[in-house]
Design a protein around this motif. Structure first.
Motif, PDB file in Angstrom:
ATOM      1  N   PHE A 163      66.783 -12.310 -58.694  1.00  0.00           N
ATOM      2  CA  PHE A 163      65.698 -11.910 -57.812  1.00  0.00           C
ATOM      3  C   PHE A 163      64.385 -12.438 -58.366  1.00  0.00           C
ATOM      4  O   PHE A 163      64.177 -12.458 -59.578  1.00  0.00           O
ATOM      5  N   ALA A 164      63.501 -12.832 -57.495  1.00  0.00           N
ATOM      6  CA  ALA A 164      62.191 -13.310 -57.920  1.00  0.00           C
ATOM      7  C   ALA A 164      61.336 -12.126 -58.363  1.00  0.00           C
ATOM      8  O   ALA A 164      61.452 -11.024 -57.831  1.00  0.00           O
ATOM      9  N   GLU A 165      60.513 -12.352 -59.353  1.00  0.00           N
ATOM     10  CA  GLU A 165      59.593 -11.309 -59.828  1.00  0.00           C
ATOM     11  C   GLU A 165      58.554 -11.043 -58.742  1.00  0.00           C
ATOM     12  O   GLU A 165      57.930 -11.964 -58.224  1.00  0.00           O
ATOM     13  N   ARG A 166      58.379  -9.769 -58.398  1.00  0.00           N
ATOM     14  CA  ARG A 166      57.459  -9.386 -57.331  1.00  0.00           C
ATOM     15  C   ARG A 166      56.241  -8.695 -57.926  1.00  0.00           C
ATOM     16  O   ARG A 166      56.341  -7.989 -58.918  1.00  0.00           O
ATOM     17  N   THR A 167      55.102  -8.890 -57.302  1.00  0.00           N
ATOM     18  CA  THR A 167      53.863  -8.271 -57.734  1.00  0.00           C
ATOM     19  C   THR A 167      53.232  -7.571 -56.542  1.00  0.00           C
ATOM     20  O   THR A 167      53.238  -8.096 -55.430  1.00  0.00           O
ATOM     21  N   GLY A 168      52.695  -6.380 -56.783  1.00  0.00           N
ATOM     22  CA  GLY A 168      52.061  -5.616 -55.719  1.00  0.00           C
ATOM     23  C   GLY A 168      50.550  -5.679 -55.809  1.00  0.00           C
ATOM     24  O   GLY A 168      49.979  -5.710 -56.903  1.00  0.00           O
ATOM     25  N   TYR A 169      49.895  -5.711 -54.670  1.00  0.00           N
ATOM     26  CA  TYR A 169      48.438  -5.721 -54.596  1.00  0.00           C
ATOM     27  C   TYR A 169      47.978  -4.719 -53.552  1.00  0.00           C
ATOM     28  O   TYR A 169      48.616  -4.546 -52.516  1.00  0.00           O
ATOM     29  N   ILE A 170      46.864  -4.070 -53.845  1.00  0.00           N
ATOM     30  CA  ILE A 170      46.213  -3.185 -52.885  1.00  0.00           C
ATOM     31  C   ILE A 170      45.013  -3.947 -52.343  1.00  0.00           C
ATOM     32  O   ILE A 170      44.143  -4.366 -53.105  1.00  0.00           O
ATOM     33  N   VAL A 171      44.998  -4.162 -51.054  1.00  0.00           N
ATOM     34  CA  VAL A 171      43.949  -4.941 -50.400  1.00  0.00           C
ATOM     35  C   VAL A 171      43.098  -3.991 -49.566  1.00  0.00           C
ATOM     36  O   VAL A 171      43.594  -3.363 -48.632  1.00  0.00           O
ATOM     37  N   TRP A 172      41.829  -3.876 -49.917  1.00  0.00           N
ATOM     38  CA  TRP A 172      40.885  -3.053 -49.159  1.00  0.00           C
ATOM     39  C   TRP A 172      40.231  -3.941 -48.108  1.00  0.00           C
ATOM     40  O   TRP A 172      39.764  -5.029 -48.415  1.00  0.00           O
ATOM     41  N   PHE A 173      40.217  -3.477 -46.864  1.00  0.00           N
ATOM     42  CA  PHE A 173      39.692  -4.295 -45.776  1.00  0.00           C
ATOM     43  C   PHE A 173      38.694  -3.507 -44.950  1.00  0.00           C
ATOM     44  O   PHE A 173      38.571  -2.291 -45.080  1.00  0.00           O
ATOM     45  N   SER A 174      37.981  -4.207 -44.087  1.00  0.00           N
ATOM     46  CA  SER A 174      36.977  -3.565 -43.240  1.00  0.00           C
ATOM     47  C   SER A 174      37.383  -3.542 -41.768  1.00  0.00           C
ATOM     48  O   SER A 174      36.823  -2.769 -40.998  1.00  0.00           O
ATOM     49  N   ASP A 175      38.357  -4.350 -41.381  1.00  0.00           N
ATOM     50  CA  ASP A 175      38.780  -4.420 -39.987  1.00  0.00           C
ATOM     51  C   ASP A 175      40.292  -4.212 -39.914  1.00  0.00           C
ATOM     52  O   ASP A 175      41.062  -5.044 -40.379  1.00  0.00           O
ATOM     53  N   THR A 176      40.700  -3.084 -39.335  1.00  0.00           N
ATOM     54  CA  THR A 176      42.118  -2.735 -39.282  1.00  0.00           C
ATOM     55  C   THR A 176      42.908  -3.703 -38.417  1.00  0.00           C
ATOM     56  O   THR A 176      44.026  -4.072 -38.733  1.00  0.00           O
ATOM     57  N   LYS A 177      42.335  -4.130 -37.320  1.00  0.00           N
ATOM     58  CA  LYS A 177      43.035  -5.027 -36.412  1.00  0.00           C
ATOM     59  C   LYS A 177      43.282  -6.391 -37.062  1.00  0.00           C
ATOM     60  O   LYS A 177      44.351  -6.972 -36.932  1.00  0.00           O
ATOM     61  N   ALA A 178      42.318  -6.876 -37.810  1.00  0.00           N
ATOM     62  CA  ALA A 178      42.477  -8.161 -38.484  1.00  0.00           C
ATOM     63  C   ALA A 178      43.430  -8.062 -39.672  1.00  0.00           C
ATOM     64  O   ALA A 178      44.020  -9.064 -40.083  1.00  0.00           O
ATOM     65  N   ALA A 179      43.612  -6.860 -40.213  1.00  0.00           N
ATOM     66  CA  ALA A 179      44.488  -6.675 -41.372  1.00  0.00           C
ATOM     67  C   ALA A 179      45.948  -6.889 -41.043  1.00  0.00           C
ATOM     68  O   ALA A 179      46.772  -7.030 -41.942  1.00  0.00           O
ATOM     69  N   ARG A 180      46.294  -6.919 -39.784  1.00  0.00           N
ATOM     70  CA  ARG A 180      47.676  -7.202 -39.397  1.00  0.00           C
ATOM     71  C   ARG A 180      48.094  -8.609 -39.794  1.00  0.00           C
ATOM     72  O   ARG A 180      49.262  -8.909 -39.917  1.00  0.00           O
ATOM     73  N   GLY A 181      47.130  -9.482 -40.024  1.00  0.00           N
ATOM     74  CA  GLY A 181      47.421 -10.860 -40.424  1.00  0.00           C
ATOM     75  C   GLY A 181      47.740 -11.012 -41.898  1.00  0.00           C
ATOM     76  O   GLY A 181      48.006 -12.120 -42.368  1.00  0.00           O
ATOM     77  N   LEU A 182      47.735  -9.930 -42.648  1.00  0.00           N
ATOM     78  CA  LEU A 182      48.025 -10.003 -44.077  1.00  0.00           C
ATOM     79  C   LEU A 182      49.494 -10.299 -44.360  1.00  0.00           C
ATOM     80  O   LEU A 182      49.833 -10.720 -45.464  1.00  0.00           O
ATOM     81  N   ASP A 183      50.361 -10.100 -43.386  1.00  0.00           N
ATOM     82  CA  ASP A 183      51.789 -10.286 -43.629  1.00  0.00           C
ATOM     83  C   ASP A 183      52.179 -11.741 -43.875  1.00  0.00           C
ATOM     84  O   ASP A 183      53.263 -11.998 -44.384  1.00  0.00           O
ATOM     85  N   LYS A 184      51.325 -12.683 -43.577  1.00  0.00           N
ATOM     86  CA  LYS A 184      51.669 -14.072 -43.868  1.00  0.00           C
ATOM     87  C   LYS A 184      51.456 -14.427 -45.337  1.00  0.00           C
ATOM     88  O   LYS A 184      51.896 -15.471 -45.795  1.00  0.00           O
ATOM     89  N   TYR A 185      50.814 -13.534 -46.110  1.00  0.00           N
ATOM     90  CA  TYR A 185      50.619 -13.757 -47.537  1.00  0.00           C
ATOM     91  C   TYR A 185      51.693 -13.085 -48.383  1.00  0.00           C
ATOM     92  O   TYR A 185      51.792 -13.336 -49.574  1.00  0.00           O
TER      93      TYR A 185
END
Length: 87
Positions: free
Chosen positions: A2-24
């Motif tokens: 399994f590849a080593e996974r890393t978690g990040y907490i991303v604070w955002f200002s626009d909830t609707k635009a945050a849906r695009g985070l899944d491509k990262y």
């Protein structure tokens, strides 16, 4: 295996635009009230992905999750007192 996974907490200002985070990476959780998201990605591409995330206009701050470093193996130092209280 399994590849080593890393978690990040991303604070955002626009909830609707945050849906695009899944491509990262894998979008695990999004809090609308507190405006943050938990994002998991492979460790080998994490550094470059964080640089790209910081360039987004709706991202305020990015923090690394320390969940992998927390000790999850516990030792029992004291005796179980519950058995003495049973009638």
């Amino acid at each position: 295996m399994f590849a080593e996974r890393t978690g990040y907490i991303v604070w955002f200002s626009d909830t609707k635009a945050a849906r695009g985070l899944d491509k990262y990476g894998t979008l695990h959780y999004v809090s609308r009230k507190m405006q943050y998201a938990v994002l998991y990605m492979n460790a080998d591409v994490a550094e470059e992905a964080v640089k790209n995330l910081q360039k987004l206009p709706y991202v305020r701050k990015i923090e690394r999750s320390y969940r992998n470093e927390i000790k999850t193996e516990y030792e029992k130092d004291t005796q179980d007192k519950a058995r003495f209280y049973n009638l």
